[in-house]
Motif scaffolding. Sequence first.
Motif: not given
Length: 323
Positions: A272-279, A186-194, A253-264
């Motif tokens: 790849x879709x530029x929806x989320x960014x891997x921290x 797993x990895x940490x993800x957040x919004x693009x531009x965080x 994630x898109x509307x806040x500065x929250x982080x999330x654990x997600x399967x890699x």
Amino acid sequence: MINPINPQNTNPNWFLRARLKTRQLLLLIALDEQRNIHRAADELHMTQPAASKQLKDLEDMLDVKLFERLPRGMEPTIYGESMIRHARMALTSLSLAHEDIVALKSGLSGQVSIGAIMSPGMALLPRAIARVKQAAPQMRIGVEVETSNILLERLKRGSLDFLIARILEDDSGAELQYEELADEPVCVVTRVGHPFEHADALSLATIARAAWVLPPNGSVLRHRCDMMFRSAGLAPPDNVVDTTALLLILSLLLHTDSLHLMPLEVARYYAQLNILSIVPIEVPVKMDGFGIITRRNHLLSPSAALVLDAIRTAGAELYRTQS
């Protein structure tokens, strides 16, 4: 002479000798759902005496009581619960057989029903299905994406041909067969531009103070996330939204500065879709491995076997590349 495979020397095809009726199987399921002989009979468009006779005939045939007659209804005994489970599997199998016949008559290549957890459902299955569709474009493939515990119950009932999921400790017995495909980091993800997106030298202490969207307490991933922080001498995050609903997670994630654990694998797809960014921080957390789960001694249809071969091939390519 006693048969060592069948020590009670009973006929393994007793249901043929006893002329077990499909109607009796339907009655068992209706009684399990209604817990009342009158309502079960109405559901099957039978009279109550006819339903009572069919149940008695079945109990006499098996020489056990299947239901306890209570003042306010009926409750299945341990024998009844076992018979109900097998009745559901038998009727599901007959339904799938009918669907296969209809598909073959229509010039299709059959039907396959697969269950998958999210990670292989987004990365592995699309590759395998694309491969199958090249060879058999008219094969009907159904996919259910759910958690492993839900999928395992559906597999046991016979409504799914096989799974790409995690085997649970309670299901590691002889009834199921497991073939591991890969681990699930797993990895940490957040919004693009965080602000964390391109940060240098992020620490667990820094991300512990952030807002998070995490699975609820009691889930495996939440437990491992909390232990990650505690092992580093830190308190787990206290600014947390608890949910497993993917659409809500993405929206938060898109509307806040929250982080999330997600399967890699899933995170790479959204990146790849530029929806989320891997921290850019490695976290010492991973889920248990997942793999192919089938019912032992259950013969797969040729269509299901074809899809399973494609999954093995796609898995070897995908997970060898990522290792």
